[in-house]
Design a protein around this motif. Structure first.
Motif, PDB file in Angstrom:
ATOM      1  N   TYR A 153       0.834  -1.200   0.000  1.00 37.30           N
ATOM      2  CA  TYR A 153       0.000   0.000   0.000  1.00 37.30           C
ATOM      3  C   TYR A 153       0.873   1.256   0.000  1.00 37.30           C
ATOM      4  N   GLU A 154       1.908   1.265   0.839  1.00 33.82           N
ATOM      5  CA  GLU A 154       2.790   2.433   0.930  1.00 33.82           C
ATOM      6  C   GLU A 154       3.549   2.642  -0.380  1.00 33.82           C
ATOM      7  N   MET A 155       3.856   1.544  -1.081  1.00 33.96           N
ATOM      8  CA  MET A 155       4.508   1.649  -2.387  1.00 33.96           C
ATOM      9  C   MET A 155       3.585   2.327  -3.389  1.00 33.96           C
ATOM     10  N   ARG A 156       2.320   1.938  -3.390  1.00 37.20           N
ATOM     11  CA  ARG A 156       1.370   2.566  -4.310  1.00 37.20           C
ATOM     12  C   ARG A 156       1.123   4.026  -3.958  1.00 37.20           C
ATOM     13  N   ALA A 157       1.107   4.327  -2.678  1.00 33.22           N
ATOM     14  CA  ALA A 157       0.803   5.699  -2.245  1.00 33.22           C
ATOM     15  C   ALA A 157       1.997   6.637  -2.379  1.00 33.22           C
ATOM     16  N   PHE A 158       3.202   6.152  -2.042  1.00 35.26           N
ATOM     17  CA  PHE A 158       4.367   7.033  -1.978  1.00 35.26           C
ATOM     18  C   PHE A 158       5.451   6.718  -3.013  1.00 35.26           C
ATOM     19  N   GLY A 159       5.457   5.505  -3.555  1.00 38.35           N
ATOM     20  CA  GLY A 159       6.473   5.144  -4.538  1.00 38.35           C
ATOM     21  C   GLY A 159       7.712   4.499  -3.959  1.00 38.35           C
ATOM     22  N   ILE A 160       7.677   4.139  -2.677  1.00 40.20           N
ATOM     23  CA  ILE A 160       8.815   3.468  -2.041  1.00 40.20           C
ATOM     24  C   ILE A 160       8.664   1.963  -2.263  1.00 40.20           C
ATOM     25  N   PRO A 161       9.670   1.283  -2.813  1.00 43.92           N
ATOM     26  CA  PRO A 161       9.530  -0.151  -3.063  1.00 43.92           C
ATOM     27  C   PRO A 161       9.126  -0.911  -1.803  1.00 43.92           C
ATOM     28  N   ALA A 162       8.134  -1.791  -1.938  1.00 45.54           N
ATOM     29  CA  ALA A 162       7.696  -2.595  -0.797  1.00 45.54           C
ATOM     30  C   ALA A 162       8.836  -3.447  -0.266  1.00 45.54           C
ATOM     31  N   SER A 163       9.690  -3.916  -1.161  1.00 44.36           N
ATOM     32  CA  SER A 163      10.822  -4.748  -0.743  1.00 44.36           C
ATOM     33  C   SER A 163      11.783  -3.970   0.143  1.00 44.36           C
ATOM     34  N   ILE A 164      11.984  -2.709  -0.172  1.00 44.75           N
ATOM     35  CA  ILE A 164      12.876  -1.859   0.632  1.00 44.75           C
ATOM     36  C   ILE A 164      12.265  -1.608   2.003  1.00 44.75           C
ATOM     37  N   THR A 165      10.985  -1.285   2.040  1.00 48.33           N
ATOM     38  CA  THR A 165      10.309  -1.059   3.324  1.00 48.33           C
ATOM     39  C   THR A 165      10.410  -2.294   4.210  1.00 48.33           C
ATOM     40  N   LEU A 166      10.136  -3.463   3.647  1.00 45.74           N
ATOM     41  CA  LEU A 166      10.189  -4.700   4.428  1.00 45.74           C
ATOM     42  C   LEU A 166      11.614  -5.018   4.874  1.00 45.74           C
ATOM     43  N   ALA A 167      12.573  -4.873   3.964  1.00 40.73           N
ATOM     44  CA  ALA A 167      13.962  -5.187   4.313  1.00 40.73           C
ATOM     45  C   ALA A 167      14.476  -4.252   5.400  1.00 40.73           C
ATOM     46  N   GLN A 168      14.149  -2.968   5.290  1.00 38.49           N
ATOM     47  CA  GLN A 168      14.556  -2.030   6.339  1.00 38.49           C
ATOM     48  C   GLN A 168      13.905  -2.390   7.665  1.00 38.49           C
ATOM     49  N   GLY A 169      12.624  -2.749   7.624  1.00 37.66           N
ATOM     50  CA  GLY A 169      11.935  -3.130   8.852  1.00 37.66           C
ATOM     51  C   GLY A 169      12.562  -4.356   9.491  1.00 37.66           C
ATOM     52  N   ILE A 170      12.864  -5.366   8.678  1.00 36.27           N
ATOM     53  CA  ILE A 170      13.482  -6.588   9.191  1.00 36.27           C
ATOM     54  C   ILE A 170      14.834  -6.284   9.807  1.00 36.27           C
ATOM     55  N   LEU A 171      15.638  -5.485   9.094  1.00 37.99           N
ATOM     56  CA  LEU A 171      16.998  -5.183   9.552  1.00 37.99           C
ATOM     57  C   LEU A 171      17.002  -4.291  10.788  1.00 37.99           C
ATOM     58  N   GLU A 172      16.245  -3.208  10.736  1.00 32.91           N
ATOM     59  CA  GLU A 172      16.275  -2.219  11.814  1.00 32.91           C
ATOM     60  C   GLU A 172      15.589  -2.720  13.089  1.00 32.91           C
ATOM     61  N   SER A 173      14.568  -3.565  12.929  1.00 32.91           N
ATOM     62  CA  SER A 173      13.806  -4.003  14.105  1.00 32.91           C
ATOM     63  C   SER A 173      14.165  -5.404  14.570  1.00 32.91           C
ATOM     64  N   GLY A 174      15.063  -6.088  13.837  1.00 35.23           N
ATOM     65  CA  GLY A 174      15.342  -7.472  14.174  1.00 35.23           C
ATOM     66  C   GLY A 174      14.095  -8.326  13.997  1.00 35.23           C
ATOM     67  N   SER A 175      13.398  -8.083  12.870  1.00 35.38           N
ATOM     68  CA  SER A 175      12.124  -8.778  12.593  1.00 35.38           C
ATOM     69  C   SER A 175      11.109  -8.575  13.716  1.00 35.38           C
ATOM     70  N   LEU A 188      11.631 -10.760  -1.384  1.00 37.80           N
ATOM     71  CA  LEU A 188      10.762  -9.608  -1.122  1.00 37.80           C
ATOM     72  C   LEU A 188      10.428  -8.831  -2.390  1.00 37.80           C
ATOM     73  N   HIS A 189      11.237  -9.026  -3.440  1.00 40.30           N
ATOM     74  CA  HIS A 189      11.007  -8.307  -4.691  1.00 40.30           C
ATOM     75  C   HIS A 189       9.676  -8.713  -5.330  1.00 40.30           C
ATOM     76  N   GLN A 190       9.158  -9.876  -4.939  1.00 41.28           N
ATOM     77  CA  GLN A 190       7.871 -10.314  -5.492  1.00 41.28           C
ATOM     78  C   GLN A 190       6.762  -9.316  -5.185  1.00 41.28           C
ATOM     79  N   TYR A 191       6.875  -8.636  -4.043  1.00 44.80           N
ATOM     80  CA  TYR A 191       5.833  -7.683  -3.659  1.00 44.80           C
ATOM     81  C   TYR A 191       5.912  -6.409  -4.503  1.00 44.80           C
ATOM     82  N   TYR A 219      15.127  -2.119  -6.471  1.00 36.79           N
ATOM     83  CA  TYR A 219      15.478  -2.127  -5.052  1.00 36.79           C
ATOM     84  C   TYR A 219      16.971  -1.957  -4.808  1.00 36.79           C
ATOM     85  N   LYS A 220      17.798  -2.359  -5.762  1.00 38.48           N
ATOM     86  CA  LYS A 220      19.244  -2.214  -5.574  1.00 38.48           C
ATOM     87  C   LYS A 220      19.651  -0.741  -5.604  1.00 38.48           C
TER      88      LYS A 220
END
Length: 287
Positions: free
Chosen positions: A90-112, A214-217, A183-184
């Motif tokens: 949803y955030e990708m459609r609204a703002f243009g930020i890749p969903a894969s990047i959002t998820l990867a940052q969340g996983i990395l920064e929050s320790g899943s 995650l790129h599938q999203y 995403y790269k």
């Protein structure tokens, strides 16, 4: 007898004096100790949204603010992705930020979702307080000891704030010219913009995206109609000579341009204008 009374009074005064000193010392220590969690003001989950370019119809419907800190346990990374991938799309459609990047940052920064900071703040992206933050915050050791981090009542608020954080700051603006599913480029761009100090940050994001597919999203969102690349706007460029009574705010209303953009185009450090000063103006052409 008189001597006895004088001795008793003297002892009583000494005891009272000691008690008063002890009481003041205890109070002083209590007042100087910082609280672990502090409220800075009233935060609303979409604060700052008006300062971004977004597709209102695609905004993820955020849950209501519970009014208290809600714990959100996640068992592992697979569960984390299952829980948050829809919002990332949803955030990708609204703002243009890749969903894969959002998820990867969340996983990395929050320790899943299981990291120490996330468990006490629902902060999934390691976003620090920064100037202007109006919500609750907590202290956590990061690059320096006891740094201030944003705190949210619900983790979904952290995801929205992450989108607003990237979309509203000029140093990340160039990222939105990249293809929305590249995403790269986004991973290396985030490091270039200063999101993280870790030199391996891009590689860590790319590794997570590849490992968990995650790129599938991203592909799903693009397949369903999202334009991969933002169409560049065309502008009419002209100048304005400052006259008596002109202010940046008034000029921004006249030419439909933000004060921030006026300052950036003219390298202004403050809003002070001088009569006769020549300002560069640009106005987007109508499609």
């Amino acid at each position: 007898m008189i001597r006895k009374w004088i001795a008793l009074i003297t002892v009583a005064l000494l005891l009272a004096s000691c008690g008063a000193k002890k009481k003041r010392t205890t109070s002083s220590k209590r007042n100087s100790a910082p609280t672990a969690t502090t409220k800075n003001g009233v935060y609303k989950p979409n604060d700052g949204l008006e300062g971004t370019k977004f597709n209102k119809s695609e905004l993820y419907p955020l849950p209501e603010d519970p009014g208290f800190f809600k714990k959100f346990p996640v068992a592992n990374t697979t569960e984390y992705i299952a829980e948050f991938h829809e919002m990332a799309q949803y955030e990708m459609r609204a703002f243009g930020i890749p969903a894969s990047i959002t998820l990867a940052q969340g996983i990395l920064e929050s320790g899943s979702g299981k990291g120490e900071l996330t468990l006490k703040t629902n902060n999934h992206f390691g976003i620090k307080c920064h100037t202007g933050w109006q919500g609750e915050f907590d202290f956590h050791d990061d690059d320096a000891k006891g740094e201030c981090f944003r705190k949210y009542n619900h983790p979904m608020f952290s995801f929205r704030d992450h989108s607003i954080f990237l979309a509203s700051r000029s140093r990340y603006r160039f990222l939105f010219n990249y293809a929305k599913d590249d995403y790269k480029k986004w991973a290396y761009g985030l490091k270039k913009a200063g999101y993280a100090t870790d030199p391996k940050y891009p590689n860590k994001l790319i590794y997570l995206i590849d490992k968990y597919n995650l790129h599938q999203y991203d592909r799903e969102v693009v397949k369903n109609g999202l334009e991969r690349v933002r169409n560049p706007k065309k502008y009419d460029v002209f100048t304005h000579v400052v006259a008596k009574g002109d202010t940046l705010y008034a000029l921004s209303r006249t030419y439909a341009i933000s004060v921030e953009e006026l300052m950036r185009l003219n390298n202004l450090k403050d809003t002070t204008l001088s009569i006769g000063q020549v300002l560069n103006i640009r106005k987007a052409r109508a499609n």
